[in-house]
Enzyme design. Sequence first.
Site, PDB file in Angstrom:
ATOM      1  N   LYS A 112       0.849  -1.212   0.000  1.00 36.53           N
ATOM      2  CA  LYS A 112       0.000   0.000   0.000  1.00 36.53           C
ATOM      3  C   LYS A 112       0.874   1.248   0.000  1.00 36.53           C
ATOM      4  O   LYS A 112       0.559   2.233  -0.660  1.00 36.53           O
ATOM      5  CB  LYS A 112      -0.931   0.008   1.226  1.00 36.53           C
ATOM      6  N   LYS A 195      -5.341 -13.392  -8.517  1.00 41.23           N
ATOM      7  CA  LYS A 195      -6.359 -13.215  -7.485  1.00 41.23           C
ATOM      8  C   LYS A 195      -7.490 -12.308  -7.961  1.00 41.23           C
ATOM      9  O   LYS A 195      -7.232 -11.235  -8.511  1.00 41.23           O
ATOM     10  CB  LYS A 195      -5.687 -12.594  -6.255  1.00 41.23           C
ATOM     11  N   LYS A 198     -11.043  -6.224  -6.426  1.00 42.78           N
ATOM     12  CA  LYS A 198     -11.936  -5.193  -6.968  1.00 42.78           C
ATOM     13  C   LYS A 198     -11.247  -4.375  -8.050  1.00 42.78           C
ATOM     14  O   LYS A 198     -10.819  -3.270  -7.812  1.00 42.78           O
ATOM     15  CB  LYS A 198     -12.381  -4.254  -5.848  1.00 42.78           C
TER      16      LYS A 198
HETATM   17  P1  ADP Z   1     -10.433  -7.205  -2.202  1.00 41.91           P
HETATM   18  O1  ADP Z   1      -9.188  -7.971  -2.498  1.00 41.91           O
HETATM   19  O2  ADP Z   1     -11.466  -7.341  -3.220  1.00 41.91           O
HETATM   20  O3  ADP Z   1     -10.181  -5.778  -1.771  1.00 41.91           O
HETATM   21  P2  ADP Z   1     -10.689  -7.699   0.566  1.00 41.91           P
HETATM   22  O4  ADP Z   1      -9.212  -7.540   0.681  1.00 41.91           O
HETATM   23  O5  ADP Z   1     -11.552  -6.621   1.106  1.00 41.91           O
HETATM   24  O6  ADP Z   1     -11.050  -7.931  -0.936  1.00 41.91           O
HETATM   25  O7  ADP Z   1     -11.070  -9.101   1.225  1.00 41.91           O
HETATM   26  C1  ADP Z   1     -12.213  -9.394   1.987  1.00 41.91           C
HETATM   27  C2  ADP Z   1     -12.194 -10.878   2.326  1.00 41.91           C
HETATM   28  O8  ADP Z   1     -12.329 -11.661   1.156  1.00 41.91           O
HETATM   29  C3  ADP Z   1     -10.896 -11.341   2.991  1.00 41.91           C
HETATM   30  O9  ADP Z   1     -11.201 -12.358   3.935  1.00 41.91           O
HETATM   31  C4  ADP Z   1     -10.107 -11.899   1.852  1.00 41.91           C
HETATM   32  O10 ADP Z   1      -9.172 -12.862   2.274  1.00 41.91           O
HETATM   33  C5  ADP Z   1     -11.202 -12.523   0.991  1.00 41.91           C
HETATM   34  N1  ADP Z   1     -10.821 -12.530  -0.434  1.00 41.91           N
HETATM   35  C6  ADP Z   1     -10.701 -11.429  -1.243  1.00 41.91           C
HETATM   36  N2  ADP Z   1     -10.359 -11.789  -2.495  1.00 41.91           N
HETATM   37  C7  ADP Z   1     -10.243 -13.150  -2.483  1.00 41.91           C
HETATM   38  C8  ADP Z   1      -9.923 -14.125  -3.494  1.00 41.91           C
HETATM   39  N3  ADP Z   1      -9.671 -13.773  -4.752  1.00 41.91           N
HETATM   40  N4  ADP Z   1      -9.902 -15.424  -3.120  1.00 41.91           N
HETATM   41  C9  ADP Z   1     -10.175 -15.803  -1.852  1.00 41.91           C
HETATM   42  N5  ADP Z   1     -10.494 -14.940  -0.859  1.00 41.91           N
HETATM   43  C10 ADP Z   1     -10.544 -13.619  -1.167  1.00 41.91           C
END
Ligand code: ADP
Length: 330
Positions: A112, A195, A198
């Site tokens: 970040k 992965k 968003k």
């Molecule tokens: P993003 O990566 O979309 O910003 P977050 O970091 O807010 O999502 O993650 C919210 C939850 O969803 C966390 O528990 C994270 O580990 C899970 N998560 C997010 N993306 C994935 C993914 N591609 N596969 C598995 N778990 C995920």
Amino acid sequence: MKDIVLSGIRPTGNLHLGNYYGAVRSFVKMQEEYQCYFFIADWHSLTTHPTPENIQRSARTILAEYLACGIDPEKATIYIQSDVPETIELYLYLNMNTYIGELGRVTTFKEKARQQPDNVNAGLFTYPTLMAADILQHRAKWVPVGKDQEQNMEMARKCARRFNNIYKTELFPEPQNYYFGGDALKVPGLDGSGKMGKSDGNCIYLCDEEKVVRKKVMRAVTDNGPETPNSPKPEVIQNLFTMMSIVSEPETVAFFDEKWNDCSLRYGDMKKQLAEDMVKTLNPIRERIQEFSSNTELLDRIAKMGAEKARESAAATLREVRKTIGFRVY
Ligand code: ADP
Ligand code: TRP
């Protein structure tokens, strides 16, 4: 007494399939057996300075999506982080026992800091101690999160261990990661990246309309097709298969796997099937999202009820913490 479970997601957009299969699906399963707290981490989202309107709207969006996925406010406590001020007091105590060296080594912080060099704020730096406070205030034993949260979880365990050691107490259990089915799952992105997250072209949101889902899947990155029988799959193709193994029946995956191995696989056919299976999962969820989103009165009632239950649990822990540290308990 039932084991305590806690998890949360930052309200920085709509939930996508990665969030669902990595985290929310576990929430729905766990609420049947454990004492669960599922919250919306709106304080954590402040690291990127959202507007007040954004804050209001996005917390409600996630709440509606949690409910649409099947989290039941009668079974689990659903709350918004900023409704529970006790968290902040614990965050302060934990910060006193956490060293800047270890916070600086957290990969998500380093990433970040690279992405937003003009906004490397102290909140971003202490993100893991706020997360530890979320967990420890309920003395949670299990935390269902995706694999990307492992380092933050390690910090939460360190916070628990260190507090217990300093004050010669066993107040905090060391929280453990919980993975649905036992293994950490990473939902891949549609753009060939490792992965789903968003970003445009990479992700399928739970609220995406059927035709949007189909269009996105049909556009998923592939290559020229299999050329040698039984050859290993390149990463982009493996991603497609991984996604299929998550949303489709095992026989469907086996069918396309065979086609890959004898070089007769047509990606168009595979994507059509993948989209079909995704739509099947997503249609009922999307319909419920629409219903819940329009019922703001119900959402507010659920958030209020959750906040009361969460505060009660956090306040009980904070009383113990204050007593342990040597502060007055009121
Ligand atoms: P993003 O990566 O979309 O910003 P977050 O970091 O807010 O999502 O993650 C919210 C939850 O969803 C966390 O528990 C994270 O580990 C899970 N998560 C997010 N993306 C994935 C993914 N591609 N596969 C598995 N778990 C995920
Ligand atoms: N860090 C988590 C994420 O980015 C969100 C979160 C905040 C969380 N506090 C938590 C998850 C406590 C589990 C437990 O997704």
